[in-house]
Write a protein that holds these residues in place. Structure first.
Motif, PDB file in Angstrom:
ATOM      1  N   HIS A 177       0.846  -1.191   0.000  1.00 45.27           N
ATOM      2  CA  HIS A 177       0.000   0.000   0.000  1.00 45.27           C
ATOM      3  C   HIS A 177       0.884   1.245   0.000  1.00 45.27           C
ATOM      4  CE1 HIS A 177      -3.636  -2.420   1.747  1.00 45.27           C
ATOM      5  NE2 HIS A 177      -3.323  -2.746   0.504  1.00 45.27           N
ATOM      6  N   PHE A 178       0.466   2.249  -0.740  1.00 47.12           N
ATOM      7  CA  PHE A 178       1.353   3.361  -1.099  1.00 47.12           C
ATOM      8  C   PHE A 178       1.986   4.052   0.105  1.00 47.12           C
ATOM      9  CE2 PHE A 178      -2.123   5.926   0.273  1.00 47.12           C
ATOM     10  CZ  PHE A 178      -1.620   7.208   0.490  1.00 47.12           C
ATOM     11  N   ASP A 179       1.244   4.175   1.217  1.00 47.18           N
ATOM     12  CA  ASP A 179       1.745   4.939   2.354  1.00 47.18           C
ATOM     13  C   ASP A 179       2.915   4.260   3.053  1.00 47.18           C
ATOM     14  OD1 ASP A 179      -0.417   3.141   2.860  1.00 47.18           O
ATOM     15  OD2 ASP A 179      -0.606   3.875   4.902  1.00 47.18           O
ATOM     16  N   HIS A 180       3.233   3.044   2.656  1.00 52.42           N
ATOM     17  CA  HIS A 180       4.316   2.306   3.303  1.00 52.42           C
ATOM     18  C   HIS A 180       5.595   2.264   2.473  1.00 52.42           C
ATOM     19  CE1 HIS A 180       1.731   0.741   6.587  1.00 52.42           C
ATOM     20  NE2 HIS A 180       0.798   0.946   5.680  1.00 52.42           N
ATOM     21  N   TRP A 181       5.581   2.809   1.229  1.00 52.99           N
ATOM     22  CA  TRP A 181       6.814   2.677   0.437  1.00 52.99           C
ATOM     23  C   TRP A 181       7.044   3.789  -0.570  1.00 52.99           C
ATOM     24  CZ3 TRP A 181       6.947   1.262  -4.950  1.00 52.99           C
ATOM     25  CH2 TRP A 181       5.691   1.015  -5.527  1.00 52.99           C
ATOM     26  N   PHE A 182       6.159   4.764  -0.679  1.00 49.58           N
ATOM     27  CA  PHE A 182       6.375   5.827  -1.656  1.00 49.58           C
ATOM     28  C   PHE A 182       7.516   6.764  -1.281  1.00 49.58           C
ATOM     29  CE2 PHE A 182       2.432   6.405  -4.570  1.00 49.58           C
ATOM     30  CZ  PHE A 182       2.465   5.066  -4.884  1.00 49.58           C
ATOM     31  N   GLY A 183       8.034   6.676  -0.061  1.00 50.85           N
ATOM     32  CA  GLY A 183       9.118   7.571   0.357  1.00 50.85           C
ATOM     33  C   GLY A 183      10.508   7.009   0.169  1.00 50.85           C
ATOM     34  N   THR A 184      10.657   5.879  -0.497  1.00 51.24           N
ATOM     35  CA  THR A 184      11.936   5.167  -0.507  1.00 51.24           C
ATOM     36  C   THR A 184      13.010   5.848  -1.338  1.00 51.24           C
ATOM     37  OG1 THR A 184      10.684   3.122  -0.211  1.00 51.24           O
ATOM     38  CG2 THR A 184      12.979   2.894  -0.873  1.00 51.24           C
ATOM     39  N   SER A 185      12.648   6.669  -2.293  1.00 51.09           N
ATOM     40  CA  SER A 185      13.674   7.321  -3.124  1.00 51.09           C
ATOM     41  C   SER A 185      14.638   8.149  -2.284  1.00 51.09           C
ATOM     42  CB  SER A 185      13.012   8.194  -4.193  1.00 51.09           C
ATOM     43  OG  SER A 185      12.217   9.210  -3.613  1.00 51.09           O
ATOM     44  N   ALA A 186      14.216   8.561  -1.092  1.00 54.28           N
ATOM     45  CA  ALA A 186      15.089   9.361  -0.223  1.00 54.28           C
ATOM     46  C   ALA A 186      16.238   8.550   0.367  1.00 54.28           C
ATOM     47  CB  ALA A 186      14.263   9.969   0.912  1.00 54.28           C
ATOM     48  N   PHE A 187      16.166   7.226   0.279  1.00 50.78           N
ATOM     49  CA  PHE A 187      17.151   6.381   0.947  1.00 50.78           C
ATOM     50  C   PHE A 187      18.245   5.889   0.006  1.00 50.78           C
ATOM     51  CE2 PHE A 187      13.517   6.472   3.667  1.00 50.78           C
ATOM     52  CZ  PHE A 187      14.030   6.440   4.951  1.00 50.78           C
ATOM     53  N   GLY A 188      18.202   6.290  -1.261  1.00 53.37           N
ATOM     54  CA  GLY A 188      19.262   5.944  -2.189  1.00 53.37           C
ATOM     55  C   GLY A 188      19.377   4.453  -2.433  1.00 53.37           C
ATOM     56  N   GLU A 189      20.580   4.004  -2.767  1.00 49.69           N
ATOM     57  CA  GLU A 189      20.821   2.588  -3.039  1.00 49.69           C
ATOM     58  C   GLU A 189      20.797   1.807  -1.724  1.00 49.69           C
ATOM     59  OE1 GLU A 189      21.166   1.019  -5.918  1.00 49.69           O
ATOM     60  OE2 GLU A 189      20.874   2.871  -7.058  1.00 49.69           O
ATOM     61  N   ALA A 190      19.961   0.781  -1.686  1.00 49.82           N
ATOM     62  CA  ALA A 190      19.862  -0.020  -0.470  1.00 49.82           C
ATOM     63  C   ALA A 190      19.185  -1.337  -0.800  1.00 49.82           C
ATOM     64  CB  ALA A 190      19.056   0.728   0.606  1.00 49.82           C
ATOM     65  N   ALA A 191      19.403  -2.333   0.052  1.00 55.35           N
ATOM     66  CA  ALA A 191      18.638  -3.574  -0.038  1.00 55.35           C
ATOM     67  C   ALA A 191      17.227  -3.277   0.458  1.00 55.35           C
ATOM     68  CB  ALA A 191      19.283  -4.656   0.812  1.00 55.35           C
ATOM     69  N   ILE A 192      16.225  -3.659  -0.342  1.00 54.79           N
ATOM     70  CA  ILE A 192      14.831  -3.403   0.000  1.00 54.79           C
ATOM     71  C   ILE A 192      14.106  -4.738   0.028  1.00 54.79           C
ATOM     72  CG2 ILE A 192      12.718  -2.169  -0.611  1.00 54.79           C
ATOM     73  CD1 ILE A 192      14.505  -0.239  -2.223  1.00 54.79           C
ATOM     74  N   TRP A 193      13.625  -5.127   1.194  1.00 52.20           N
ATOM     75  CA  TRP A 193      13.015  -6.433   1.403  1.00 52.20           C
ATOM     76  C   TRP A 193      11.501  -6.333   1.356  1.00 52.20           C
ATOM     77  CZ3 TRP A 193      16.151 -10.694   1.972  1.00 52.20           C
ATOM     78  CH2 TRP A 193      17.516 -10.443   2.220  1.00 52.20           C
ATOM     79  N   ALA A 194      10.860  -7.320   0.720  1.00 52.82           N
ATOM     80  CA  ALA A 194       9.401  -7.363   0.646  1.00 52.82           C
ATOM     81  C   ALA A 194       8.969  -8.757   0.245  1.00 52.82           C
ATOM     82  CB  ALA A 194       8.868  -6.335  -0.359  1.00 52.82           C
ATOM     83  N   VAL A 195       7.689  -9.047   0.475  1.00 54.61           N
ATOM     84  CA  VAL A 195       7.123 -10.319   0.036  1.00 54.61           C
ATOM     85  C   VAL A 195       6.751 -10.253  -1.440  1.00 54.61           C
ATOM     86  CG1 VAL A 195       5.159 -11.891   0.320  1.00 54.61           C
ATOM     87  CG2 VAL A 195       6.358 -11.003   2.330  1.00 54.61           C
ATOM     88  N   GLY A 196       6.065  -9.192  -1.854  1.00 55.00           N
ATOM     89  CA  GLY A 196       5.686  -9.043  -3.254  1.00 55.00           C
ATOM     90  C   GLY A 196       6.883  -8.730  -4.128  1.00 55.00           C
ATOM     91  N   ASP A 197       6.771  -9.031  -5.434  1.00 59.87           N
ATOM     92  CA  ASP A 197       7.890  -8.750  -6.335  1.00 59.87           C
ATOM     93  C   ASP A 197       7.802  -7.326  -6.880  1.00 59.87           C
ATOM     94  OD1 ASP A 197       6.057  -8.749  -8.466  1.00 59.87           O
ATOM     95  OD2 ASP A 197       6.482 -10.819  -8.987  1.00 59.87           O
ATOM     96  N   GLY A 198       8.870  -6.929  -7.560  1.00 56.78           N
ATOM     97  CA  GLY A 198       8.956  -5.552  -8.028  1.00 56.78           C
ATOM     98  C   GLY A 198       7.880  -5.181  -9.023  1.00 56.78           C
TER      99      GLY A 198
END
Length: 302
Positions: free
Chosen positions: A68-89
């Motif tokens: 859901h958007f409110d949980h991941w739309f802010g990730t661009s601020a964190f640059g290159e990083a490992a991003i873990w999730a159940v769903g695929d890209g």
């Protein structure tokens, strides 16, 4: 309410965010830290990243509790990083585009043009590390467990366990101060999934929205979710009317209606009635032959 940190255990933090009453997370080890969800937009993500840097300068990894958007739309601020999730890209990007359009339109209807622009210009950063089952992350002197929840609030829920601190980050599997959201959820499986995740009795449970609470608060909410599932099943079986379920829902009429509607969506249509065999063409019956029986007297002396 302004954004504020709550230290729920040593080096385990929850950031309470005013927008959508959201709760983000941070777990700090000796060598790295884990960021749990990143907020509603790139602007929110930058604010969160800045707040984290005031607490630690360690490298970070990110975990998405669901898509859901409110949980991941802010990730661009964190640059290159490992991003873990159940769903695929691909799933994240497809659903993210749909949610971005819907929520930008919603914010505009509410007269919140700046929030609409924030979402519209947020770069979507899909996960790049897949969680299936459970994954242990060593943050240096502290191991956290990323655990797939199964069908529950969504089809890709992820929880984060911090065993040495007795903390469970539950995402939107639990909400404090608001009823569960059944849109796109799985009402029958949801309480069973959370009951299993609480089996180790975490001392602190951090919901996706609202203040952190304890194990007993979480257990009480799961009990009400189980009652909601039972009432949905009884309506489907004809033991309760919808009106009775709406009147006696533990979460109120609107939430019960959403749960009932979702159960209908998930119920497969009845199989089609088997077609009657085609009628055979009528043919006249065969003629009846009547044989006359003659009694012959044969003279064998001739």
């Amino acid at each position: 309410m302004s954004d504020r940190w709550i230290e729920v255990a040593p080096r385990v933090w929850a950031l309470r965010v005013q927008e959508l009453d959201q709760t983000l997370g941070l777990v700090i080890g000796d060598e790295s830290c884990l960021v749990i969800d990143t907020g509603v937009s790139a602007e929110a993500g930058y604010a969160f990243a800045t707040a984290i840097r005031e607490k630690t300068d360690l490298p970070w990894q990110v975990a998405y509790t669901h898509d859901h958007f409110d949980h991941w739309f802010g990730t661009s601020a964190f640059g290159e990083a490992a991003i873990w999730a159940v769903g695929d890209g691909a799933q994240y990007i497809a659903r993210g585009d749909e949610q971005r359009q819907a929520w930008a339109a919603r914010y505009r209807r509410e007269g919140r043009e700046e929030k609409a622009r924030d979402i519209a210009r947020s770069k979507l950063v899909p996960p790049n590390c897949r969680v299936q089952g459970a994954v242990g992350l060593n943050l240096g002197g502290r191991t956290v467990v990323l655990r797939q929840a199964g069908l529950a609030h969504s089809d890709n829920d992820l929880v984060i366990e911090v065993p040495d601190a007795g903390v469970l980050f539950a995402g939107d599997l639990l909400e404090n101060g608001a009823a569960p959201s059944y849109t796109g959820a799985f009402p029958y499986e949801w309480p069973q999934a959370v009951e299993y995740l609480l089996s180790w009795k975490p001392a602190v449970v951090v919901p996706g929205h609202g203040d952190p609470a304890d194990y007993w608060w979480a257990r009480a909410q799961v009990r009400d979710m189980a009652e909601t599932a039972r009432m949905c099943a009884e309506v489907a079986q004809g033991f309760l009317t919808e009106e009775e379920a709406l009147a006696h829902s533990p979460f109120g009429e609107a939430t019960m209606r959403a749960a009932l509607d979702r159960c209908k969506e998930l119920t497969p249509p009845p199989p089609p009635e088997p077609e009657a065999p085609a009628a055979k063409p009528q043919t006249p019956p065969p003629p009846v032959v009547v044989y006359d029986i003659f009694d012959y007297d044969i003279d064998l002396t001739r």
